[in-house]
Design an enzyme around this catalytic site. Structure first.
Site, PDB file in Angstrom:
ATOM      1  CG  ASN A  30      -0.018   0.123   2.995  1.00  0.00           C
ATOM      2  OD1 ASN A  30       0.303   0.821   2.294  1.00  0.00           O
ATOM      3  ND2 ASN A  30      -0.330  -0.878   3.265  1.00  0.00           N
ATOM      4  NE  ARG A  31      -1.335   4.795  -5.007  1.00  0.00           N
ATOM      5  CZ  ARG A  31      -0.117   4.984  -5.457  1.00  0.00           C
ATOM      6  NH1 ARG A  31       0.645   5.183  -5.567  1.00  0.00           N
ATOM      7  NH2 ARG A  31      -0.518   4.025  -6.986  1.00  0.00           N
TER       8      ARG A  31
END
Ligand code: C5P
Length: 220
Positions: A30-31
């Site tokens: 994920n970011r």
């Protein structure tokens, strides 16, 4: 000058995002940049706390003065958080933990063939925050979660606070130019006692300081 109001306290902060391996070279991730968690760790150190920082895949240098545990997956992070929480006064779950992981971790790199690719089967990860909150927390321990919401921020945040059972939930407004990877944030901090503290758009350090103010007020 910051008040040394966390002297004698052990706080645990998770930061970054977990990576869930598919094969030896690929993962689901994920970011999350880890910047908010690092801001929490730095500000807690400045206020006198002993800080255990559980770091997942941020690439950031260890903050001076923190005990840092490096983890990769949600399962690793759970083990590290659970252990560090045993003698902690506060746990802040700022990390973005993957809700799912590939059900089968393949031993060798998945090869491209002429056949159609296989779908990726997923398995649920444990909800670490829910596991360590409410009845399961140590007596007097303050547990803080984070939630990223795009719309119906308050309604979704209140429901999540009740579901997770933590003491405080920092609800981030996420959007195109907000939060991920940036040095700024904007949030509402919801408390189990019903109080709501809006924190205006500003540096992640400023939000971190407000989190610690609210945590300290709950230590009594
Ligand atoms: O449910 P949601 O992922 O939005 O909740 C976010 C909060 O829950 C964060 O504090 C995150 O660290 C925590 N979390 C967790 N374990 C998971 C998923 C999220 O502890 N499997």
């Amino acid at each position: 000058v910051t008040a040394p109001d966390l002297v004698g306290r052990h706080v645990v902060v998770s930061a970054g995002g977990t990576r869930e391996p598919l094969d030896p070279v690929r993962f689901l991730g994920n970011r999350s940049s880890g910047k908010q968690g690092y801001a929490l760790a730095r500000t807690a150190i400045a206020r006198g706390a002993r800080v255990t920082l559980i770091e997942a895949n941020t690439g950031l240098p260890d903050p001076a003065g923190a005990d840092v545990v490096h983890v990769g997956t949600a399962v690793d992070l759970r083990e590290a958080v659970t252990k560090a929480a045993e003698d902690a006064d506060c746990v802040v779950m700022a990390a973005a933990v993957a809700d799912f992981r590939p059900a089968n971790r393949v031993g060798g790199k998945i090869k491209k063939t002429d056949a159609e690719p296989e779908p990726i089967a997923l398995a649920k990860n444990p909800d670490i925050l829910a596991e360590i909150s409410g009845d399961r927390a140590r007596a007097g321990q303050v547990v803080v979660g984070f939630a990223a919401e795009t719309d119906d921020v308050l309604a979704n945040g209140r429901a999540k606070l009740a579901r997770k059972g933590c003491d405080l939930l920092v609800v981030n407004r996420v959007g195109e130019e907000l939060t991920f990877g940036t040095d700024v944030n904007e949030a509402v901090i919801l408390a189990a006692d019903g109080t709501e503290t809006p924190v205006p758009h500003g540096p992640k350090e400023d939000l971190a300081e407000v989190v610690w103010d609210l945590v300290v007020s709950r230590f009594g």
